[in-house]
Design a protein around this motif. Structure first.
Motif, mmCIF file in Angstrom:
data_model
loop_
_atom_site.group_PDB
_atom_site.id
_atom_site.type_symbol
_atom_site.label_atom_id
_atom_site.label_comp_id
_atom_site.label_asym_id
_atom_site.label_seq_id
_atom_site.Cartn_x
_atom_site.Cartn_y
_atom_site.Cartn_z
ATOM 1 N N ILE A 586 44.204 19.204 16.804
ATOM 2 C CA ILE A 586 43.969 18.809 18.177
ATOM 3 C C ILE A 586 44.894 19.732 19.058
ATOM 4 C CG2 ILE A 586 45.664 17.177 18.250
ATOM 5 C CD1 ILE A 586 42.398 16.750 20.175
ATOM 6 N N GLY A 587 46.066 20.310 18.562
ATOM 7 C CA GLY A 587 46.729 21.244 19.545
ATOM 8 C C GLY A 587 46.313 22.141 19.588
ATOM 9 N N ASP A 588 45.596 22.970 18.517
ATOM 10 C CA ASP A 588 44.770 23.954 18.808
ATOM 11 C C ASP A 588 43.655 24.208 19.690
ATOM 12 O OD1 ASP A 588 46.687 25.334 16.914
ATOM 13 O OD2 ASP A 588 45.552 25.026 15.211
ATOM 14 N N ILE A 589 42.954 22.899 19.629
ATOM 15 C CA ILE A 589 41.767 22.603 20.356
ATOM 16 C C ILE A 589 42.215 22.652 21.939
ATOM 17 C CG2 ILE A 589 39.885 20.980 21.038
ATOM 18 C CD1 ILE A 589 40.005 20.173 18.129
ATOM 19 N N ILE A 590 43.345 22.007 22.293
ATOM 20 C CA ILE A 590 43.785 21.668 23.650
ATOM 21 C C ILE A 590 44.466 23.009 24.103
ATOM 22 C CG2 ILE A 590 45.663 20.793 24.893
ATOM 23 C CD1 ILE A 590 45.460 18.304 23.416
ATOM 24 N N THR A 591 44.951 24.013 23.385
ATOM 25 C CA THR A 591 45.489 25.301 23.607
ATOM 26 C C THR A 591 44.154 26.281 23.904
ATOM 27 O OG1 THR A 591 47.567 25.038 22.537
ATOM 28 C CG2 THR A 591 46.889 27.334 22.967
ATOM 29 N N ALA A 592 43.155 26.192 22.992
ATOM 30 C CA ALA A 592 42.087 27.011 23.388
ATOM 31 C C ALA A 592 41.330 26.483 24.450
ATOM 32 C CB ALA A 592 41.108 27.006 22.201
ATOM 33 N N ALA A 593 41.262 25.219 25.007
ATOM 34 C CA ALA A 593 40.641 24.788 26.099
ATOM 35 C C ALA A 593 41.531 25.209 27.282
ATOM 36 C CB ALA A 593 40.589 23.354 26.155
ATOM 37 N N LYS A 594 42.798 25.311 27.288
ATOM 38 C CA LYS A 594 43.674 25.764 28.410
ATOM 39 C C LYS A 594 43.198 27.202 28.337
ATOM 40 C CE LYS A 594 47.189 22.123 28.079
ATOM 41 N NZ LYS A 594 48.513 22.145 28.098
ATOM 42 N N ASN A 595 43.394 28.014 27.595
ATOM 43 C CA ASN A 595 43.196 29.263 27.706
ATOM 44 C C ASN A 595 41.820 29.763 28.321
ATOM 45 O OD1 ASN A 595 45.596 29.904 26.734
ATOM 46 N ND2 ASN A 595 44.980 29.892 24.468
ATOM 47 N N GLU A 596 40.843 28.823 27.854
ATOM 48 C CA GLU A 596 39.503 29.212 28.341
ATOM 49 C C GLU A 596 39.551 28.891 29.769
ATOM 50 O OE1 GLU A 596 35.824 30.545 28.235
ATOM 51 O OE2 GLU A 596 37.246 30.585 26.610
ATOM 52 N N LYS A 597 40.304 27.828 30.141
ATOM 53 C CA LYS A 597 40.069 27.524 31.745
ATOM 54 C C LYS A 597 40.809 28.298 32.527
ATOM 55 C CE LYS A 597 41.537 23.545 34.783
ATOM 56 N NZ LYS A 597 42.288 22.379 34.918
ATOM 57 N N LYS A 598 41.961 28.861 32.062
ATOM 58 C CA LYS A 598 42.668 29.913 32.734
ATOM 59 C C LYS A 598 41.888 31.321 32.816
ATOM 60 C CE LYS A 598 47.346 28.478 31.234
ATOM 61 N NZ LYS A 598 48.720 29.063 30.725
ATOM 62 N N LYS A 599 41.271 31.582 31.790
ATOM 63 C CA LYS A 599 40.183 32.933 31.776
ATOM 64 C C LYS A 599 39.278 32.648 32.958
ATOM 65 C CE LYS A 599 37.544 35.711 28.765
ATOM 66 N NZ LYS A 599 37.010 35.871 27.406
ATOM 67 N N THR A 600 38.762 31.272 32.856
ATOM 68 C CA THR A 600 37.644 31.288 34.063
ATOM 69 C C THR A 600 38.324 31.478 35.275
ATOM 70 O OG1 THR A 600 36.510 29.859 32.222
ATOM 71 C CG2 THR A 600 35.758 29.395 34.713
ATOM 72 N N GLU A 601 39.194 30.605 35.560
ATOM 73 C CA GLU A 601 39.993 30.637 37.136
ATOM 74 C C GLU A 601 40.394 31.968 37.310
ATOM 75 O OE1 GLU A 601 43.260 28.147 36.842
ATOM 76 O OE2 GLU A 601 42.100 26.318 36.758
ATOM 77 N N LYS A 602 40.698 32.861 36.473
ATOM 78 C CA LYS A 602 40.974 34.344 36.921
ATOM 79 C C LYS A 602 39.880 35.217 37.195
ATOM 80 C CE LYS A 602 43.535 38.091 34.831
ATOM 81 N NZ LYS A 602 44.240 38.623 33.563
ATOM 82 N N MET A 603 38.585 34.850 36.228
ATOM 83 C CA MET A 603 37.484 35.410 36.658
ATOM 84 C C MET A 603 36.954 35.063 37.963
ATOM 85 S SD MET A 603 35.729 35.426 33.049
ATOM 86 C CE MET A 603 34.092 35.941 33.770
ATOM 87 N N LYS A 604 37.115 33.948 38.359
ATOM 88 C CA LYS A 604 36.635 33.508 39.764
ATOM 89 C C LYS A 604 37.649 34.001 40.843
ATOM 90 C CE LYS A 604 34.743 28.833 38.502
ATOM 91 N NZ LYS A 604 35.029 27.415 38.705
ATOM 92 N N ALA A 605 38.746 34.089 40.612
ATOM 93 C CA ALA A 605 39.877 34.546 41.505
ATOM 94 C C ALA A 605 39.255 36.376 41.466
ATOM 95 C CB ALA A 605 41.190 34.526 40.997
ATOM 96 N N ASN A 606 39.072 36.888 40.595
ATOM 97 C CA ASN A 606 38.677 38.562 40.784
ATOM 98 C C ASN A 606 37.313 38.540 41.473
ATOM 99 O OD1 ASN A 606 40.862 39.137 39.132
ATOM 100 N ND2 ASN A 606 39.863 38.990 37.310
ATOM 101 N N ASP A 607 36.473 37.620 41.281
ATOM 102 C CA ASP A 607 35.102 37.707 42.131
ATOM 103 C C ASP A 607 35.287 37.423 43.704
ATOM 104 O OD1 ASP A 607 33.842 38.035 39.639
ATOM 105 O OD2 ASP A 607 33.111 36.021 39.404
ATOM 106 N N ASN A 608 36.250 36.383 43.977
ATOM 107 C CA ASN A 608 36.386 36.188 45.364
ATOM 108 C C ASN A 608 37.050 37.424 46.023
ATOM 109 O OD1 ASN A 608 35.581 33.744 45.116
ATOM 110 N ND2 ASN A 608 37.264 32.643 44.663
ATOM 111 N N ALA A 609 38.037 38.175 45.250
ATOM 112 C CA ALA A 609 38.652 39.125 45.745
ATOM 113 C C ALA A 609 37.834 40.412 46.118
ATOM 114 C CB ALA A 609 39.922 39.498 44.804
#
Length: 609
Positions: A586-609
């Motif tokens: 479960i710890g690895d799953i949560i960590t992977a989900a957080k990394n995926e969320k950060k990656k998505t937010e970063k891609m959105k920020a780059n698109d807005n910029a």
């Protein structure tokens, strides 16, 4: 989350205490009866009457007494000295080898030999083809391998000890014969009556011509090829009977002791080039195929049980019988394939016109191991039949009684072994020099077992020692037969009573299920079966009080829901394993989900910029 281990399912367990369990047990019983019949037929085909009678006839033929040139008789059992050996080879073995045997009733005559073509020179008794020319080989010891007192040096200047690997004479050549190792000869160690000889020795091949062989034997006798340094000489002859595809390997072993006397030993083995096909045509081959197919099914069952129950299943009484049987059948399959390749080599040797000796030692050894293993397989299979006899109350109680008495039986075995070892050593030291039954420790140990079944010559023991013999016999009978054996019987009887009290009231659904199916198939022609009832307590001479009644009701309730619990528990184990792995990851799953969320937010920020 804490992982809780639940009770393991009873997959593969046979029971007749429920109707559903009886249905499964009958299906397994039918498959097992087919398997048992096929295994027994294939096992019996490995050793046929042809092998026994051919080997016995060869032995009797070589033990016949014949006349020598000195108007004296010689036979295999009368070979006691080295001159006797040469007479036996010249007047018995060679005439027999080339088709001329002088009977005891006919006095010796000069041999009249005609040269034959090579093929006929390879025939033995006009029926069996020699696999290469026969050969003689001897193993020797070095001189001065033991100490001689100086007082006897005047009369006895050389000393030659008994055979050992350190004392063996291994010079490259000895009187025109070359030394060969076992690997070079493709041979196995020679087992005499006294020693086992781990060497090839000095080899002298014979030929297919009687004149040449007779001259060779006489020449070896004149040059004293065998003397005080010789410790064993072996005459080897291998042949094949093409009528039935029977391979025969025969050794005449003459062990020369340091005393100058000879112990003769006859060793002959016969095997089929392909026992499965040769014995009864395609029928035995079909039985072998059935064995292999059902063995694949049993392999699947054991693997599934191992998956569901874990490695603890390897140590159950059922696995002890099943797993060795499965392994033996797979080894038998490998051996059958190996034998098929070896047949090609035998065919090449048959077609080749050569004097090269074809050794069958390793083939006979592997066949003997295969035959012994198959014998163990047949034994385990028949013993496994008891597993299906649980519907019989007597057999069921007896099996449970053996489980209850297991601790007592182990203690009995230890006490039994100690007493047997003590009496075996005592018999060896007291009577070993005179009584053949106590000549060594293994034989003395077996004599102690034979004494329990009255297969023992008491009067010979008394003749050899009028005081110690009767004392030895009486104390052994009193201690072993009247004390230890009664302990064994009492442990079994007490355990059987306990088993009868514990499970004697459980019903069997076997006959109910069979009669039910007959009633259904015949549309009521057979009488409708009566539902099994739990045995009354008075039938087993047991008091039926309140506690006993409560116990019986509890056992009955558990028995009726046993099959449903097995199914449920197996599914719970699978679900619980999934949750256990989910909890660990479960710890690895949560960590992977957080990394995926950060990656998505970063891609959105780059698109807005």
């Amino acid at each position: 989350m804490e992982y809780v281990k639940r009770p393991q399912p009873t997959y593969g367990t046979l029971t007749y205490t429920t109707e559903k369990g009886t249905k499964k047990a009958l299906l397994q019983l039918i498959i097992f009866y087919i398997y048992l019949t096929a295994v027994t037929l294939v096992g019996n085909a490995l050793n046929t009457r042809h092998q026994h009678y051919f080997t016995m006839s060869i032995h009797q033929l070589l033990r016949r007494a014949v006349y020598t040139s000195k108007n004296t008789t010689i036979s295999f059992d009368k070979v006691i000295t080295i001159p006797d050996f040469w007479d036996y080879m010249e007047f018995m073995v060679l005439p027999l080898l080339h088709g001329v045997v002088y009977d005891e009733s006919v006095k010796w005559q000069p041999s009249v030999i005609s040269n034959r073509p090579t093929l006929y020179g390879r025939l033995f008794l006009n029926e069996s083809l020699l696999l290469g020319a026969p050969r003689l080989r001897q193993i020797r010891v070095k001189t001065n391998t033991c100490h001689v007192h100086q007082a006897f040096a005047r009369y006895y200047n050389t000393c030659m000890a008994a055979y050992s690997a350190d004392n063996e004479f291994k010079e490259p050549f000895y009187k025109g014969t070359e030394f060969k190792t076992m690997d070079e000869l493709n041979a196995l160690p020679i087992r005499g009556r006294v020693h086992t000889y781990h060497s090839g020795g000095y080899v002298r091949p014979l030929s297919y011509n009687k004149d040449v062989n007779m001259g060779l034997i006489r020449h070896l006798k004149e040059i004293e090829w065998l003397n005080r340094g010789s410790r064993i000489v072996v005459f080897e002859i291998n042949m094949i009977n093409l009528n039935i595809g029977l391979l025969i390997g025969t050794k005449l072993i003459f062990e020369i002791l340091p005393t100058g006397l000879i112990n003769a030993k006859f060793d002959s083995e016969s095997i089929y080039s392909n026992p499965v096909i040769t014995s009864s045509g395609g029928f035995i081959l079909g039985c072998a195929v059935v064995v292999y197919v059902i063995n694949f099914y049993y392999t699947y069952v054991e693997i599934k049980k191992l998956y569901l129950k874990g490695y603890k299943n390897l140590f159950t009484k059922q696995a002890v019988l099943n797993i060795p049987s499965i392994v033996i059948i797979y080894l038998s399959l490998i051996y059958t394939i190996y034998l098929g390749f070896y047949e090609r080599e035998i065919d090449e040797q048959i077609n080749a016109v050569t004097y090269h000796f074809v050794s069958l030692d390793y083939l006979i050894l592997t066949y003997s191991i295969h035959e012994d293993a198959f014998g163990i397989l047949v034994f385990l299979t028949w013993m496994n039949l008891l597993r299906f006899m649980d519907f019989n109350p007597v057999l069921r109680n007896l099996g449970i009684a053996m489980q209850i008495a297991s601790a007592e039986l182990v203690a009995f075995a230890v006490m039994f072994l100690i007493a047997f070892t003590a009496y075996g050593n005592l018999g060896l030291l007291l009577f070993g020099s005179e009584n053949e039954d106590f000549r060594n420790f293994p034989t003395a140990f077996l004599t102690m077992l034979r004494l329990l079944v009255t297969d023992f010559d008491y009067f010979q023991l008394e003749h050899e020692s009028q005081i110690l013999g009767p004392i030895f016999f009486l104390t052994y009978i009193l201690l072993i037969f009247f004390v230890i054996m009664n302990i064994f019987f009492s442990a079994i009887v007490l355990s059987y009573r306990t088993a009868t009290t514990a499970v004697g009231l459980q019903p069997s659904f076997l006959w109910y299920y069979i009669r039910k199916q007959l009633f259904r198939v015949t549309f009521g022609l057979f009488k409708a079966p009566r539902y099994p009832e739990w045995a009354a307590a008075h039938e087993l001479n047991q008091p039926l009080d309140g506690s006993k009644l409560e116990e019986l009701l509890l056992i009955k309730e558990n028995t009726e829901i046993e099959s449903d619990l097995d199914f449920l528990l197996s599914r719970l184990d699978m679900i619980e394993n999934v949750f256990y792995r989910l909890h660990n990851n479960i710890g690895d799953i949560i960590t992977a989900a957080k990394n995926e969320k950060k990656k998505t937010e970063k891609m959105k920020a780059n698109d807005n910029a």
